[in-house]
Design a protein around this motif. Structure first.
Motif, PDB file in Angstrom:
ATOM      1  N   VAL A  81       0.048  -1.053  26.368  1.00 29.39           N
ATOM      2  CA  VAL A  81       0.675  -1.150  24.844  1.00 29.39           C
ATOM      3  C   VAL A  81      -0.114  -2.194  24.377  1.00 29.39           C
ATOM      4  CG1 VAL A  81       2.536  -1.736  23.299  1.00 29.39           C
ATOM      5  CG2 VAL A  81       2.948  -0.513  25.709  1.00 29.39           C
ATOM      6  N   ASP A  82      -0.396  -1.904  22.870  1.00 29.57           N
ATOM      7  CA  ASP A  82      -1.289  -2.840  21.892  1.00 29.57           C
ATOM      8  C   ASP A  82      -0.656  -2.532  20.492  1.00 29.57           C
ATOM      9  OD1 ASP A  82      -2.903  -4.808  21.248  1.00 29.57           O
ATOM     10  OD2 ASP A  82      -4.804  -3.889  21.404  1.00 29.57           O
ATOM     11  N   GLU A  83      -0.874  -3.662  19.678  1.00 29.77           N
ATOM     12  CA  GLU A  83      -0.409  -3.599  18.304  1.00 29.77           C
ATOM     13  C   GLU A  83      -1.301  -4.009  17.426  1.00 29.77           C
ATOM     14  OE1 GLU A  83       0.407  -6.851  16.933  1.00 29.77           O
ATOM     15  OE2 GLU A  83       0.505  -7.577  18.757  1.00 29.77           O
ATOM     16  N   SER A  84      -1.455  -3.706  16.335  1.00 30.07           N
ATOM     17  CA  SER A  84      -2.157  -4.064  15.228  1.00 30.07           C
ATOM     18  C   SER A  84      -1.900  -3.511  13.873  1.00 30.07           C
ATOM     19  CB  SER A  84      -3.669  -3.393  15.398  1.00 30.07           C
ATOM     20  OG  SER A  84      -4.641  -4.060  14.599  1.00 30.07           O
ATOM     21  N   SER A  85      -2.332  -4.029  12.885  1.00 33.60           N
ATOM     22  CA  SER A  85      -2.323  -3.489  11.588  1.00 33.60           C
ATOM     23  C   SER A  85      -3.188  -2.458  11.032  1.00 33.60           C
ATOM     24  CB  SER A  85      -1.742  -4.510  10.435  1.00 33.60           C
ATOM     25  OG  SER A  85      -2.952  -5.210  10.295  1.00 33.60           O
ATOM     26  N   LYS A  90      -0.095  -1.988   7.413  1.00 38.01           N
ATOM     27  CA  LYS A  90       1.337  -1.480   8.207  1.00 38.01           C
ATOM     28  C   LYS A  90       1.197  -1.563   9.766  1.00 38.01           C
ATOM     29  CE  LYS A  90       2.832   2.486   5.291  1.00 38.01           C
ATOM     30  NZ  LYS A  90       3.359   3.902   5.333  1.00 38.01           N
ATOM     31  N   GLU A  91       1.897  -2.193  10.533  1.00 36.35           N
ATOM     32  CA  GLU A  91       1.951  -2.553  11.762  1.00 36.35           C
ATOM     33  C   GLU A  91       2.160  -1.377  12.430  1.00 36.35           C
ATOM     34  OE1 GLU A  91       1.332  -5.414  13.093  1.00 36.35           O
ATOM     35  OE2 GLU A  91       1.512  -6.691  11.306  1.00 36.35           O
ATOM     36  N   GLN A  92       1.303  -1.063  13.570  1.00 33.00           N
ATOM     37  CA  GLN A  92       1.270   0.026  14.417  1.00 33.00           C
ATOM     38  C   GLN A  92       1.108  -0.519  15.752  1.00 33.00           C
ATOM     39  OE1 GLN A  92       1.465   2.840  13.093  1.00 33.00           O
ATOM     40  NE2 GLN A  92       0.583   2.781  10.914  1.00 33.00           N
ATOM     41  N   MET A  93       1.687   0.495  16.898  1.00 32.67           N
ATOM     42  CA  MET A  93       2.125   0.305  17.875  1.00 32.67           C
ATOM     43  C   MET A  93       1.154   1.512  18.683  1.00 32.67           C
ATOM     44  SD  MET A  93       5.131  -0.251  20.719  1.00 32.67           S
ATOM     45  CE  MET A  93       5.433   1.463  21.015  1.00 32.67           C
ATOM     46  N   THR A  94       0.434   1.131  19.640  1.00 34.71           N
ATOM     47  CA  THR A  94      -0.325   2.458  20.187  1.00 34.71           C
ATOM     48  C   THR A  94       0.159   2.140  21.674  1.00 34.71           C
ATOM     49  OG1 THR A  94      -2.093   0.801  20.751  1.00 34.71           O
ATOM     50  CG2 THR A  94      -2.601   2.285  18.906  1.00 34.71           C
ATOM     51  N   MET A  95       0.285   3.352  22.472  1.00 36.50           N
ATOM     52  CA  MET A  95       0.848   3.403  23.665  1.00 36.50           C
ATOM     53  C   MET A  95      -0.077   4.398  24.455  1.00 36.50           C
ATOM     54  SD  MET A  95       4.636   3.774  24.393  1.00 36.50           S
ATOM     55  CE  MET A  95       5.497   3.978  26.342  1.00 36.50           C
TER      56      MET A  95
END
Length: 480
Positions: A81-85, A90-95
């Motif tokens: 998992v990683d998170e970035s804007s 907008k904050e996004q979470m990749t999985m």
């Protein structure tokens, strides 16, 4: 990347996008489809509008994710998992899911980007639970989790790692080795004032020099003239593959290996960069920009800057080989552990014996480009002309050289501890590659000892692993 939709989807367009182009190809070989699609569609029921295409893409996405989850079934897997804007802030979470398929092939499958209201650990956990629920996965199946080193991700008490471990004790947390190495460099850059200012000035000069093609052309032409002069005087060798055209490389915050390339390019183009900065200072009409370039030029002409330039070049040069190896897909555990230990040793050797050689290189560059040098026995004067009570020798050797390298070595030891390195080396004894060619009974015994220490800290889930190792050890006794 291939675009599903085309920029121009009109009949006369030569690039109408994958959807329409593929549909056109299919209908040419199927009369029943031909008679009801595109210009043959009844009335305006063409099913090619942007909304329809988005619905089709979403259907494809759901089918692909469903096939991935069906392949996993009731088996175990790991999550990355990683998170970035994004560009709209907008904050996004990749999985990503990592698992072993029925043919024993390790696979990593991206299953989507999830919008989150914030990046707190509780919000990210709720988003992961939602993805699992939608795809009929269970947290009980998770056997590993991998994130970056941010506190909201790997915090011991309230991080995402800790929250998931409370639900499932078997979710091993693994921090990317390559990311850990990046954090080693970042930690020094943030915590040492001089190093922090150096990297800030480095970013500023690249932005100023590379902001226009005209300034890049000045560098290119000036470098070409300098090379011709140096080849004529015999200072530079000429030959095939030598003296290629250079440019100042932009550094990226997420890739500290790029800072190494930036420093190398700056070192090679030092006089050309100075020339461009002087041109900008004289040519620019705004007072703010003239002052900014003046401050950069003033910093460039100091011994502090040249010393940091050579010191960071040495440090990043030592870590660059390790960084590139840790990012390889076919990473060898034993080789990685050996490189980690070798890099630690090289940094310690530089700390013990490297000051004299670096100072010699610094004076050589200063002499070549007419930068004022300092008497090491005199009192040090700061960049803001404040006279101190310490000598130049103490400032450069103790406050910069020793301090930066001590911070680097300490951070390196914390991120790549001797215990974790030996654990990796011992685990390599269980590698099935080349018919278990690296199998070693003594390493298995050491691995068991290390695992028992972990169990004493409360991680009971490792009992099965130790039992497996013990069985392997007893079998080797029977075979021998």
């Amino acid at each position: 990347m291939l675009l599903f939709r085309g920029h121009d989807e009109s009949n006369d367009s030569i690039s109408r996008g994958i959807f329409i182009e593929t549909l056109s190809l299919i209908r040419e070989h199927n009369e029943s489809i031909y008679n009801v699609t595109l210009e043959k569609a009844p009335k305006n029921n063409k099913l090619t509008s942007p909304n329809i295409q988005k619905d089709i893409v979403e259907c494809f996405s759901k089918e692909i994710i469903k096939s991935i989850c069906d392949e996993i079934g009731k088996d175990v897997f790991a999550i990355l998992v990683d998170e970035s804007s994004d560009v709209s802030k907008k904050e996004q979470m990749t999985m990503v899911l990592r698992y072993v398929d029925r043919l024993e092939v390790v696979k990593e499958r991206f299953i989507g980007v999830v919008h989150v209201t914030d990046t707190s650990s509780l919000t990210l956990q709720a988003a992961i639970d939602s993805v699992f629920t939608d795809n009929k996965l269970s947290m009980a199946q998770v056997r590993g989790q991998g994130y970056d080193g941010a506190s909201n991700m790997c915090g011991e008490f309230n991080g995402l790692k800790a929250l998931i471990l409370r639900d499932n004790k078997s979710t091993y947390y693994v921090h990317s080795f390559a990311h850990q190495l990046q954090l080693v460099i970042v930690a020094v850059a943030k915590n040492h004032d001089g190093a922090h200012e150096f990297f800030e000035q480095l970013a500023l000069v690249v932005n100023v020099v590379c902001v226009s093609y005209k300034r890049k052309d000045i560098i290119r032409e000036s470098y070409k003239k300098r090379l011709q002069t140096e080849i004529g005087t015999g200072e530079t060798e000429a030959g095939r593959g030598l003296n290629q055209e250079l440019s100042l490389i932009q550094a990226r915050d997420t890739r500290w290996g790029s800072h190494y390339k930036t420093i190398i390019s700056l070192m090679n183009l030092f006089p050309e960069v100075i020339e461009v900065l002087k041109y900008v200072e004289e040519d620019n009409s705004t007072l703010y920009n003239r002052n900014k370039v003046y401050n950069i030029l003033s910093y460039f002409k100091t011994l502090d800057y040249v010393f940091y330039l050579h010191l960071m070049l040495e440090i990043l040069g030592l870590t660059d080989t390790l960084s590139r190896h840790l990012q390889r897909k076919d990473q060898d555990i034993l080789e990685a552990a050996s490189l980690i230990r070798g890099t630690k040793k090289s940094l310690q050797t530089l700390r013990n014996d490297g000051f004299g050689s670096i100072l010699k290189k610094v004076y050589s560059l200063c002499k070549k480009h007419s930068i004022e040098t300092l008497d090491m026995s005199e009192y040090y004067v700061t960049l803001r002309n404040h006279r101190t009570k310490i000598s130049n020798q103490y400032h450069f050797e103790v406050e910069i050289f020793n301090t930066v390298l001590d911070m680097q070595i300490q951070e390196f030891g914390d991120r790549f501890s001797e215990v974790s390195t030996k654990l990796l080396e011992n685990m390599a004894a269980l590698s099935p590659c080349d018919s278990f060619s690296k199998f070693d009974k003594s390493k298995l015994l050491k691995l068991c000892t290390q695992m028992i220490l972990v169990i004493q800290k409360g991680h009971i889930f490792l009992v099965n692993l130790i039992s497996t190792i013990a069985i392997c050890y007893m079998m080797t006794d029977l075979l021998t």
